[in-house]
Write a protein that holds these residues in place. Sequence first.
Motif, PDB file in Angstrom:
ATOM      1  N   GLY A  85      -3.325  21.714  -8.247  1.00 19.43           N
ATOM      2  CA  GLY A  85      -4.496  20.886  -7.982  1.00 19.43           C
ATOM      3  C   GLY A  85      -5.207  21.233  -6.691  1.00 19.43           C
ATOM      4  N   THR A  86      -4.793  22.303  -6.006  1.00 17.33           N
ATOM      5  CA  THR A  86      -5.477  22.707  -4.784  1.00 17.33           C
ATOM      6  C   THR A  86      -6.892  23.174  -5.099  1.00 17.33           C
ATOM      7  OG1 THR A  86      -3.392  23.390  -3.786  1.00 17.33           O
ATOM      8  CG2 THR A  86      -5.401  24.240  -2.784  1.00 17.33           C
ATOM      9  N   GLY A  87      -7.869  22.646  -4.357  1.00 14.61           N
ATOM     10  CA  GLY A  87      -9.255  23.030  -4.582  1.00 14.61           C
ATOM     11  C   GLY A  87      -9.639  24.227  -3.720  1.00 14.61           C
ATOM     12  N   SER A  88     -10.700  24.955  -4.125  1.00 13.85           N
ATOM     13  CA  SER A  88     -11.194  26.094  -3.362  1.00 13.85           C
ATOM     14  C   SER A  88     -12.644  26.340  -3.736  1.00 13.85           C
ATOM     15  CB  SER A  88     -10.358  27.355  -3.641  1.00 13.85           C
ATOM     16  OG  SER A  88     -10.459  27.724  -5.006  1.00 13.85           O
ATOM     17  N   GLY A  89     -13.313  27.250  -3.031  1.00 12.16           N
ATOM     18  CA  GLY A  89     -14.694  27.546  -3.358  1.00 12.16           C
ATOM     19  C   GLY A  89     -15.224  28.690  -2.517  1.00 12.16           C
ATOM     20  N   TRP A  90     -16.381  29.229  -2.913  1.00 11.53           N
ATOM     21  CA  TRP A  90     -17.020  30.319  -2.191  1.00 11.53           C
ATOM     22  C   TRP A  90     -18.030  29.738  -1.202  1.00 11.53           C
ATOM     23  CZ3 TRP A  90     -15.027  35.043  -2.915  1.00 11.53           C
ATOM     24  CH2 TRP A  90     -14.340  35.304  -4.108  1.00 11.53           C
ATOM     25  N   VAL A  91     -18.073  30.342  -0.010  1.00 13.67           N
ATOM     26  CA  VAL A  91     -19.013  29.873   1.005  1.00 13.67           C
ATOM     27  C   VAL A  91     -19.630  31.057   1.742  1.00 13.67           C
ATOM     28  CG1 VAL A  91     -17.876  27.666   1.384  1.00 13.67           C
ATOM     29  CG2 VAL A  91     -17.166  29.647   2.712  1.00 13.67           C
ATOM     30  N   GLY A  92     -20.762  30.811   2.349  1.00  8.56           N
ATOM     31  CA  GLY A  92     -21.377  31.822   3.188  1.00  8.56           C
ATOM     32  C   GLY A  92     -20.728  31.845   4.562  1.00  8.56           C
ATOM     33  N   GLU A  93     -21.195  32.791   5.382  1.00  7.10           N
ATOM     34  CA  GLU A  93     -20.566  32.985   6.690  1.00  7.10           C
ATOM     35  C   GLU A  93     -20.653  31.748   7.572  1.00  7.10           C
ATOM     36  OE1 GLU A  93     -20.883  35.961  10.577  1.00  7.10           O
ATOM     37  OE2 GLU A  93     -22.202  36.240   8.854  1.00  7.10           O
ATOM     38  N   THR A  94     -21.777  31.093   7.553  1.00  6.51           N
ATOM     39  CA  THR A  94     -21.963  29.945   8.446  1.00  6.51           C
ATOM     40  C   THR A  94     -22.038  28.622   7.692  1.00  6.51           C
ATOM     41  OG1 THR A  94     -24.371  30.232   8.382  1.00  6.51           O
ATOM     42  CG2 THR A  94     -23.138  31.387  10.139  1.00  6.51           C
ATOM     43  N   ALA A  95     -21.799  28.658   6.383  1.00  9.03           N
ATOM     44  CA  ALA A  95     -21.890  27.431   5.586  1.00  9.03           C
ATOM     45  C   ALA A  95     -20.743  26.486   5.927  1.00  9.03           C
ATOM     46  CB  ALA A  95     -21.862  27.781   4.098  1.00  9.03           C
ATOM     47  N   PRO A  96     -20.967  25.164   5.794  1.00  9.27           N
ATOM     48  CA  PRO A  96     -19.887  24.190   6.050  1.00  9.27           C
ATOM     49  C   PRO A  96     -18.767  24.335   5.027  1.00  9.27           C
ATOM     50  CG  PRO A  96     -21.777  23.112   5.040  1.00  9.27           C
ATOM     51  CD  PRO A  96     -22.221  24.511   5.376  1.00  9.27           C
ATOM     52  N   ARG A  97     -17.615  23.915   5.425  1.00  8.43           N
ATOM     53  CA  ARG A  97     -16.417  24.000   4.571  1.00  8.43           C
ATOM     54  C   ARG A  97     -15.816  22.608   4.412  1.00  8.43           C
ATOM     55  NH1 ARG A  97     -17.784  28.561   6.663  1.00  8.43           N
ATOM     56  NH2 ARG A  97     -16.955  30.582   5.976  1.00  8.43           N
ATOM     57  N   PRO A  98     -16.297  21.876   3.424  1.00  3.54           N
ATOM     58  CA  PRO A  98     -15.785  20.508   3.237  1.00  3.54           C
ATOM     59  C   PRO A  98     -14.327  20.517   2.760  1.00  3.54           C
ATOM     60  CG  PRO A  98     -17.192  21.135   1.409  1.00  3.54           C
ATOM     61  CD  PRO A  98     -17.333  22.224   2.435  1.00  3.54           C
ATOM     62  N   GLU A  99     -13.710  19.388   2.908  1.00  2.00           N
ATOM     63  CA  GLU A  99     -12.311  19.241   2.486  1.00  2.00           C
ATOM     64  C   GLU A  99     -12.186  19.459   0.981  1.00  2.00           C
ATOM     65  OE1 GLU A  99      -8.789  15.823   2.338  1.00  2.00           O
ATOM     66  OE2 GLU A  99     -10.608  15.494   3.503  1.00  2.00           O
ATOM     67  N   THR A 100     -11.134  20.190   0.596  1.00  2.00           N
ATOM     68  CA  THR A 100     -10.877  20.439  -0.827  1.00  2.00           C
ATOM     69  C   THR A 100      -9.745  19.544  -1.318  1.00  2.00           C
ATOM     70  OG1 THR A 100      -9.317  22.215  -0.307  1.00  2.00           O
ATOM     71  CG2 THR A 100     -11.615  22.840  -0.626  1.00  2.00           C
ATOM     72  N   ALA A 101      -9.554  19.537  -2.619  1.00  2.00           N
ATOM     73  CA  ALA A 101      -8.506  18.706  -3.222  1.00  2.00           C
ATOM     74  C   ALA A 101      -7.124  19.140  -2.742  1.00  2.00           C
ATOM     75  CB  ALA A 101      -8.595  18.798  -4.740  1.00  2.00           C
ATOM     76  N   THR A 102      -6.244  18.182  -2.607  1.00  2.00           N
ATOM     77  CA  THR A 102      -4.874  18.432  -2.154  1.00  2.00           C
ATOM     78  C   THR A 102      -3.935  18.399  -3.350  1.00  2.00           C
ATOM     79  OG1 THR A 102      -5.359  17.383  -0.029  1.00  2.00           O
ATOM     80  CG2 THR A 102      -3.022  17.614  -0.640  1.00  2.00           C
ATOM     81  N   PRO A 103      -2.994  19.339  -3.430  1.00  2.00           N
ATOM     82  CA  PRO A 103      -2.063  19.342  -4.565  1.00  2.00           C
ATOM     83  C   PRO A 103      -1.148  18.132  -4.539  1.00  2.00           C
ATOM     84  CG  PRO A 103      -1.322  20.882  -2.898  1.00  2.00           C
ATOM     85  CD  PRO A 103      -2.695  20.421  -2.482  1.00  2.00           C
TER      86      PRO A 103
END
Length: 412
Positions: free
Chosen positions: A170-188
């Motif tokens: 259930g761990t979440g992930s995603g693609w981001v740009g160099e300076t884009a924000p990185r919000p919290e992802t799902a926790t297993p």
Amino acid sequence: MNVPMTPARARGIVAVRAEAPGDIKALLGDLQKDWDAFKAAAAEKDKEQAAKFDDVVTTEKFNRINSSVSDLQAAVDQANAKLAAMSINGGSSAGPRDPEYTAAFRSHFRKGDIEASLHKGSDPEGGYLAPVEWDRTITDKLVEISPMRQIARVQTISGNGFRKLVNQKGTGSGWVGETAPRPETATPTFGSMTYDTGELYANPATTQQILDDAEVNLEQWLSDEVEQEFSYQEGIAFVSGNGVNKPAGLLSYVTGGANAGVHPYGPIPTGVTAAAADTVTGDELIDLTGSIPTIYQADARFVMNRASIFRIRKMKDGQGNFLWQPSFQIGQPQTVLGYPITEMAAMPGMVAGAFPIAFGNFQRGYIVIDRTGVRVMRDPYTNKPYVHFYTTKRVGGGLLDPQVLRVLKMAG
């Protein structure tokens, strides 16, 4: 048909205990001779079937050779298991870790003498913890003769149970740009499996006169007596036990089984359902091997009983090659479709609705739990003139990961 009288049939082999590599080589030679005779007999039967003729004499010889191959392969498997157990423990014992306690225990074993050093191993019921070497001797013998112990993970514990956390992902992930924000992802999330132990016992008896004989190897005698009962009970429990005061058996976790809903990952899936109620085909075996994702196929093997192996040995592929192959060298197992086979007597036969064949990585799929310590209670009173040795061991078992295992179900 000319069926050669190989050494195996001349001896009328039922079981063989090989004690050295030379003995295994002799068994392998006999097995190869019988396998060649089996293939010749199979070719003769094929000719008869093509001519729509069935000679009962040829059939009887064919079945006899098949049985001899089974006996010899079982003997090779047993010898290989013994060599493997010896290699795990370095081939020999380094001697008693506690000579004083071991000597006191032997004295108590023979005469009922109680010495101060012996009391450190006593329990409220009057039993005594066997010396480490005695415990190891019994465990080594169980490894040699218990098929599930040879292929599953074995965990030794000092308490009553064993708990394992299971990652439900259930761990979440995603693609981001160099300076884009990185919000919290799902926790297993995590689940857990608890493996409790049940008490396994044996109650061998002997006479005091035998115990008085200084030539008697007490450790050997006790382990020989206990192994027969322990291995029999373990063999059944590791396959079909319901988990109540005993291990939870492999087949209790399949869909519809007593423990099908226990594991967070679900039950052991049915990889293939056979078209018939009493036989399987080569294509169904191939489909079974393919039902496990490739990532889990490393070290996978078949598990089935002797009667099922007996039937599968007759099967051929489209090029006329036998799907089953015997052991050809020391340490090598029998195989089907290139995968090792473990013969497990407690597996059901090919009957309607049964699960006669399992396939997968049992080292990752099933766990055997041993609680440290074998206890022995000396009882010279209950059945005079015999002295009983009430021997107990705590054993458990259960499913580790259903993703790495599959079963074949018969129709019906």
